[in-house]
Design an enzyme around this catalytic site. Structure first.
Site, PDB file in Angstrom:
ATOM      1  CD  GLU A 125     -16.258  59.209  10.861  1.00 57.31           C
ATOM      2  OE1 GLU A 125     -16.268  60.437  11.002  1.00 57.31           O
ATOM      3  OE2 GLU A 125     -16.205  58.410  11.801  1.00 57.31           O
ATOM      4  CB  CYS A 166      -6.923  54.864   9.554  1.00 57.53           C
ATOM      5  SG  CYS A 166      -7.864  53.780  10.635  1.00 57.53           S
ATOM      6  CB  CYS A 191     -17.756  46.757  14.051  1.00 59.52           C
ATOM      7  SG  CYS A 191     -16.598  45.453  14.532  1.00 59.52           S
ATOM      8  CB  CYS A 233     -14.700  46.166  21.435  1.00 59.49           C
ATOM      9  SG  CYS A 233     -13.952  44.853  20.452  1.00 59.49           S
ATOM     10  CB  CYS A 287     -14.972  50.036  19.997  1.00 58.53           C
ATOM     11  SG  CYS A 287     -14.814  50.543  18.273  1.00 58.53           S
ATOM     12  CB  SER A 326      -7.506  44.802  19.146  1.00 58.04           C
ATOM     13  OG  SER A 326      -7.323  45.720  18.089  1.00 58.04           O
ATOM     14  CG  LEU A 327      -3.605  41.242  24.252  1.00 55.13           C
ATOM     15  CD1 LEU A 327      -4.138  39.906  23.788  1.00 55.13           C
ATOM     16  CD2 LEU A 327      -2.090  41.132  24.500  1.00 55.13           C
ATOM     17  CB  CYS A 354      -8.753  54.156  18.109  1.00 53.76           C
ATOM     18  SG  CYS A 354      -7.170  54.129  17.366  1.00 53.76           S
TER      19      CYS A 354
HETATM   20  N1  SAH Z   1     -11.607  45.355  14.419  1.00 58.47           N
HETATM   21  C1  SAH Z   1     -10.218  45.654  14.302  1.00 58.47           C
HETATM   22  C2  SAH Z   1      -9.906  47.008  13.685  1.00 58.47           C
HETATM   23  C3  SAH Z   1     -10.699  48.198  14.152  1.00 58.47           C
HETATM   24  S1  SAH Z   1     -10.390  48.862  15.759  1.00 58.47           S
HETATM   25  C4  SAH Z   1      -9.550  45.492  15.643  1.00 58.47           C
HETATM   26  O1  SAH Z   1     -10.224  45.236  16.621  1.00 58.47           O
HETATM   27  O2  SAH Z   1      -8.338  45.574  15.710  1.00 58.47           O
HETATM   28  C5  SAH Z   1      -8.845  49.639  15.679  1.00 58.47           C
HETATM   29  C6  SAH Z   1      -8.226  49.865  17.042  1.00 58.47           C
HETATM   30  O3  SAH Z   1      -8.888  50.915  17.748  1.00 58.47           O
HETATM   31  C7  SAH Z   1      -8.348  48.620  17.900  1.00 58.47           C
HETATM   32  O4  SAH Z   1      -7.166  48.325  18.578  1.00 58.47           O
HETATM   33  C8  SAH Z   1      -9.446  49.065  18.839  1.00 58.47           C
HETATM   34  O5  SAH Z   1      -9.489  48.261  19.935  1.00 58.47           O
HETATM   35  C9  SAH Z   1      -9.079  50.510  19.083  1.00 58.47           C
HETATM   36  N2  SAH Z   1     -10.117  51.287  19.766  1.00 58.47           N
HETATM   37  C10 SAH Z   1     -11.434  51.111  19.724  1.00 58.47           C
HETATM   38  N3  SAH Z   1     -12.085  51.969  20.552  1.00 58.47           N
HETATM   39  C11 SAH Z   1     -11.144  52.716  21.157  1.00 58.47           C
HETATM   40  C12 SAH Z   1     -11.165  53.758  22.126  1.00 58.47           C
HETATM   41  N4  SAH Z   1     -12.313  54.214  22.643  1.00 58.47           N
HETATM   42  N5  SAH Z   1      -9.998  54.284  22.506  1.00 58.47           N
HETATM   43  C13 SAH Z   1      -8.824  53.854  21.984  1.00 58.47           C
HETATM   44  N6  SAH Z   1      -8.729  52.876  21.083  1.00 58.47           N
HETATM   45  C14 SAH Z   1      -9.881  52.294  20.671  1.00 58.47           C
END
Ligand code: SAH
Length: 360
Positions: free
Chosen positions: A94, A107, A114, A118, A121, A227-228, A346
């Site tokens: 996407e 984006c 992936c 996480c 996600c 992404s912290l 996201c």
């Molecule tokens: N792998 C990379 C880029 C993809 S994720 C990364 O981790 O930064 C892009 C952003 O979306 C990241 O900050 C991720 O943590 C966030 N994200 C993922 N799932 C989410 C959710 N359910 N709600 C809000 N943000 C989310």
């Protein structure tokens, strides 16, 4: 087998076309059609001769025409469009277009799926299938450029707008597909393509330190987002397994070094998850880690991913968190959500479609 010419440099394109008997100036014309006009059908390139169009059609393909749009969704406010792209090998990714007051940003995804797993996600529910190629990343931007051109024609505007910003924040971990991501960004930066400034590009990583170091070695003013999401080791490891290999304290140090080297401010993304990482203590801790750093925080109220059972904090809890950061003089914004009604937000990309396919 036809050769796909999308994403070739002008030199490589010239060579490819010459091998089939096309003149050098044709390559220049084709290059302009593709990357300045976002026209991907040879037949529509009307300054080419019929004979050359036939030659091109016989021997070459253009990736955006090989990609099928499996689904298109537009948010009700008209500001966000999401495309589900069917790649030639049957995989899908996407990509999202967002209309901001300063222009259009896309984006892009960097991988199919992936591997970072996480917890909150949806992109990584099934693991990574493969890396995207540079042309596949470039095509995500150009498919939207094509749409913007078509819209301009319909609205009888003389000059269509083009995408002016790219964030590598779709599915995938860009630092694990470094060469293709940088290759794509370098291509979009070229004067004879999008002429996009590196300052308008952002790579978001979950904290792959060698990738941050490599980006620093590039010496380009590309923005770095990290992404912290948590600043307690046990919690971050449970939310983001990558924290085991690359503890967040080291990630912050690497990001700070990146920012010092290039003068760019780092953005820390912090998803707010109800009763997990949204307390006053968490906000104080986060402030301690980021104090005196060239950094800002982008707070993202969690988008629900039903499979994972995470909730979004109340408005009051979000405000409380922001207040603590403000008191500590940490520059923070709460992310304006775009495209929530179409699941473009996201962490929600692709998963829904995959689920629908399964149910079929
Ligand atoms: N792998 C990379 C880029 C993809 S994720 C990364 O981790 O930064 C892009 C952003 O979306 C990241 O900050 C991720 O943590 C966030 N994200 C993922 N799932 C989410 C959710 N359910 N709600 C809000 N943000 C989310």
């Amino acid at each position: 087998m036809k050769i796909d010419i999308f994403g070739l440099t002008i030199e490589a394109l010239t060579e490819a076309l010459a091998s089939k008997g096309l003149k050098k100036f044709r390559a220049k014309q084709v290059f302009q059609w593709l990357y300045q006009k976002s026209v991907f059908d040879f037949a529509a390139m009307h300054n080419l001769s019929k004979a050359d169009i036939a030659l091109l059609e016989e021997h070459f393909t253009v990736l955006p025409r090989q990609i099928t749009i499996l689904r298109e969704q537009n948010s009700s406010d008209g500001m966000t469009s999401k495309l589900l792209l069917g790649l030639p090998d049957g995989n899908s990714v996407e990509t999202v277009l967002m209309h901001h007051d300063y222009g259009y940003s896309v984006c892009v995804s960097s991988q199919v799926g992936c591997d970072m797993h996480c917890a909150f996600c949806a992109s990584g529910l099934k693991g990574a299938v493969r890396n995207l190629t540079a042309p596949e990343i470039i095509a995500q931007v150009y498919l939207f450029n094509e749409r913007l051109r078509q819209r301009a024609v319909e609205a009888q505007q003389s000059k269509p707008e083009m995408v002016s910003r790219v964030v590598v924040m779709g599915s995938g971990e860009p630092m694990l597909n470094f060469d293709a991501v940088l290759g794509a960004l370098d291509f979009l930066h070229r004067e004879d393509t999008c002429f996009m400034s590196y300052r308008n590009m952002t790579i978001s990583t979950c904290g792959i330190i060698p990738g941050i170091k490599r980006l620093e070695e590039q010496g380009k003013p590309i923005n770095l987002a990290v992404s912290l999401h948590a600043v307690r080791s046990d919690l971050r490891t449970s939310l983001m397994p990558v924290n085991k290999g690359f503890p967040f304290v080291d990630v912050i140090a690497a990001a700070e070094a990146y920012s010092q080297a290039g003068g760019r401010q780092v953005t820390y993304e912090y998803i707010l998850l109800k009763d997990k990482n949204d307390s006053v203590q968490d906000a104080e801790l986060l402030s301690n880690y980021l104090r005196y750093k060239h950094a800002s925080v982008n707070l993202i109220p969690a988008n629900p991913v039903p499979e994972q059972g995470f909730e979004r904090p109340s408005k009051a809890a979000i405000e409380r968190f922001v207040k603590v950061l403000a008191k500590n003089r940490i520059n923070a914004t709460v992310r304006k959500e775009m495209g929530k009604d179409i699941d473009a937000a996201c962490g929600q990309l692709r998963a829904k479609f995959a689920k629908e396919q399964e149910q079929k």
